[in-house]
Enzyme design. Structure first.
Site, PDB file in Angstrom:
ATOM      1  N   ASP A  29       8.971   4.856   2.576  1.00 32.45           N
ATOM      2  CA  ASP A  29       8.788   3.704   1.675  1.00 32.45           C
ATOM      3  C   ASP A  29       7.444   3.048   1.972  1.00 32.45           C
ATOM      4  O   ASP A  29       7.378   1.939   2.501  1.00 32.45           O
ATOM      5  CB  ASP A  29       9.943   2.710   1.876  1.00 32.45           C
ATOM      6  CG  ASP A  29       9.857   1.533   0.904  1.00 32.45           C
ATOM      7  OD1 ASP A  29       9.202   1.670  -0.143  1.00 32.45           O
ATOM      8  OD2 ASP A  29      10.449   0.475   1.201  1.00 32.45           O
ATOM      9  N   CYS A  84       5.871   2.020  -4.698  1.00 32.19           N
ATOM     10  CA  CYS A  84       5.973   0.684  -5.312  1.00 32.19           C
ATOM     11  C   CYS A  84       4.675   0.305  -6.007  1.00 32.19           C
ATOM     12  O   CYS A  84       4.460  -0.847  -6.355  1.00 32.19           O
ATOM     13  CB  CYS A  84       6.350  -0.357  -4.262  1.00 32.19           C
ATOM     14  SG  CYS A  84       5.171  -0.487  -2.924  1.00 32.19           S
TER      15      CYS A  84
HETATM   16  N1  SAH Z   1      10.896  -0.196   3.750  1.00 38.14           N
HETATM   17  C1  SAH Z   1      10.593  -1.577   3.990  1.00 38.14           C
HETATM   18  C2  SAH Z   1       9.355  -2.050   3.248  1.00 38.14           C
HETATM   19  C3  SAH Z   1       8.112  -1.264   3.532  1.00 38.14           C
HETATM   20  S1  SAH Z   1       6.641  -2.120   3.240  1.00 38.14           S
HETATM   21  C4  SAH Z   1      11.806  -2.426   3.673  1.00 38.14           C
HETATM   22  O1  SAH Z   1      12.834  -1.906   3.231  1.00 38.14           O
HETATM   23  O2  SAH Z   1      11.737  -3.637   3.878  1.00 38.14           O
HETATM   24  C5  SAH Z   1       5.443  -1.050   3.872  1.00 38.14           C
HETATM   25  C6  SAH Z   1       5.281  -1.070   5.376  1.00 38.14           C
HETATM   26  O3  SAH Z   1       4.385  -0.020   5.708  1.00 38.14           O
HETATM   27  C7  SAH Z   1       4.678  -2.326   5.970  1.00 38.14           C
HETATM   28  O4  SAH Z   1       5.556  -2.877   6.900  1.00 38.14           O
HETATM   29  C8  SAH Z   1       3.390  -1.857   6.669  1.00 38.14           C
HETATM   30  O5  SAH Z   1       3.167  -2.500   7.928  1.00 38.14           O
HETATM   31  C9  SAH Z   1       3.650  -0.397   6.875  1.00 38.14           C
HETATM   32  N2  SAH Z   1       2.465   0.466   6.959  1.00 38.14           N
HETATM   33  C10 SAH Z   1       1.315   0.391   6.249  1.00 38.14           C
HETATM   34  N3  SAH Z   1       0.494   1.407   6.566  1.00 38.14           N
HETATM   35  C11 SAH Z   1       1.136   2.160   7.498  1.00 38.14           C
HETATM   36  C12 SAH Z   1       0.816   3.362   8.211  1.00 38.14           C
HETATM   37  N4  SAH Z   1      -0.340   3.998   8.011  1.00 38.14           N
HETATM   38  N5  SAH Z   1       1.723   3.849   9.069  1.00 38.14           N
HETATM   39  C13 SAH Z   1       2.902   3.228   9.283  1.00 38.14           C
HETATM   40  N6  SAH Z   1       3.249   2.088   8.638  1.00 38.14           N
HETATM   41  C14 SAH Z   1       2.395   1.562   7.750  1.00 38.14           C
END
Ligand code: SAH
Length: 394
Positions: A298, A338
């Site tokens: 996600d 998203c």
């Molecule tokens: N699945 C979550 C929402 C995800 S939002 C829920 O149900 O609430 C996206 C997330 O991806 C954020 O927390 C952000 O910190 C993380 N993120 C962004 N880039 C990333 C990367 N390269 N590796 C790991 N996480 C990452």
């Protein structure tokens, strides 16, 4: 009140006649008066025909429509719009029930209030303005919220520093418009979580994955789960309640990982099935083995604008390709996008390419979208932004 008048070019009134809630700057023929950003303006078509009233803004979307009738935008207007939205959330069984007090109350165009988002966490409303007009209306909106929600509402937190147009130079500061007692534990489908609306991403929690988390719970029994991009760990604690054997949560943000650990501890104290790792997704996926048979991907929006669409689609393809390569035979992949600018078809194509690259047999079990408290205005199809696929990987 004296409104400035916006006259549209011939033929440019069609979309408003079909109730699309935006006027693009290119559609404007002339402006009578000197509207300031955030002002209410009236929009007219050919032969001085009244079309709509809305908030004026400098930029590609010049007017966000509040009504297609010549009404007054006053206290009653805000109360009525919020009252309808709240009635829908009650109808959906999300508000006024025991096991849930987390929901989106206002979803912009989907609730006929373009530029406004309000999420509810127990007794707190977190309000986010995306337009200058909504910023100026914030106190009236707060009053209307109090009228509609009554005693259930104890705090209103305004969080728009990051969402208002930067160029408007409004100097908006995040803070409480009402209350200020921090009660930061909310409930979603009977599971508890801490929400940090002051420092967290978006309004503090990703409310839009509620139903997809519930679906995951139904698949979790006996599985070894990887929740990639876990943020506050939503999918993880649903997987645990569903009877997963192992749950690993990964996010590159150390803060997200500490929130995830806190939330898991709130619901399943001392449960050793869960571990969380602060690591980059691609690094983790590259080095992990083939131990997982339920994987959730996600990621954050890879494309925020149309001009980076190509790169975004590559990103989705690459990410999913590693999951297809590594997921155990008979595994299930929950994969999401998203990004509003990535269409359902494009996302599916990216996942299709990733599957083909792995050469594995892949079936689509579910096609997912956003839940009903993030409604899509039928006249504004752009409002459908969350896309997900649940795939069986042989
Ligand atoms: N699945 C979550 C929402 C995800 S939002 C829920 O149900 O609430 C996206 C997330 O991806 C954020 O927390 C952000 O910190 C993380 N993120 C962004 N880039 C990333 C990367 N390269 N590796 C790991 N996480 C990452």
């Amino acid at each position: 009140m004296n409104y400035c008048k916006i006259f549209l070019k011939p033929k440019k009134e069609e979309s408003l006649l079909r109730f699309h809630p935006w006027v693009f700057s290119g559609a404007i023929q002339s402006i009578e008066g000197n509207p300031e950003e955030g002002d209410l303006v009236k929009v007219y078509g050919t032969n001085q025909r009244f079309l709509a009233i809305g908030h004026y803004q400098i930029g590609s979307i010049a007017v966000r429509i509040l009504s297609f009738k010549p009404i007054t935008i006053d206290a009653d207007f805000w109360v009525e719009r919020i009252r309808v939205a709240y009635a829908i959330r009650r109808e959906l069984g999300l508000a006024g029930v025991e096991n849930n007090n987390t929901f989106r109350l206002i979803h912009g165009e989907g609730d006929n209030l373009p530029g406004l988002v309000i999420d509810m966490y127990a007794h707190t409303a977190v309000m986010q303005a995306h337009s200058v007009g909504m910023h100026y209306a914030r106190h009236e909106i707060a009053e209307a919220l109090k009228t509609v929600l009554g005693d259930t509402l104890q705090n209103i937190y305004y969080k728009s520093e990051a969402t208002l147009p930067y160029k408007a130079n409004l100097g908006s500061e995040d803070g409480y418009l009402y209350g200020g007692e921090v009660e930061d534990i909310a409930t979603e489908n009977g599971l508890k979580f801490c929400v940090d609306w002051q420092k967290g991403q978006k309004t503090g929690f990703f409310v839009d994955q509620r139903e997809n988390r519930s679906l995951l719970e139904r698949y979790a029994k006996g599985h070894s789960v990887l929740n990639m991009f876990c943020y506050t760990g939503g999918f993880s604690f649903y997987a645990m309640r569903g009877g997963a054997e192992v749950v690993h949560s990964v996010d590159s943000s150390a803060k997200a990982i500490s929130l995830t650990n806190k939330n898991v501890e709130l619901n399943f104290p001392g449960d050793l099935r869960h571990k969380a790792f602060a690591e980059d997704a691609f690094k983790y996926l590259e080095k992990m083995g083939s131990n997982y048979d339920l994987i959730i991907l996600d990621p954050p929006a890879f494309a925020k604008h149309k001009n980076v669409l190509r790169n975004a689609l590559q990103g989705y393809r690459k990410l999913n390709a590693i999951a297809f390569e590594k997921i155990k035979p008979g595994g299930i992949l929950f994969t999401f996008s998203c990004s509003q600018v990535v269409s359902k078809e494009n996302f599916r194509l990216a996942v299709f390419s990733a599957a083909a690259q792995s050469g594995r047999s892949v079936r689509i079990l579910h096609q997912l979208t956003q839940p009903a408290d993030h409604p899509v205005n039928i006249y504004h199809p752009e409002g459908e932004y969350l896309k997900g696929l649940v795939l069986y990987v042989e």
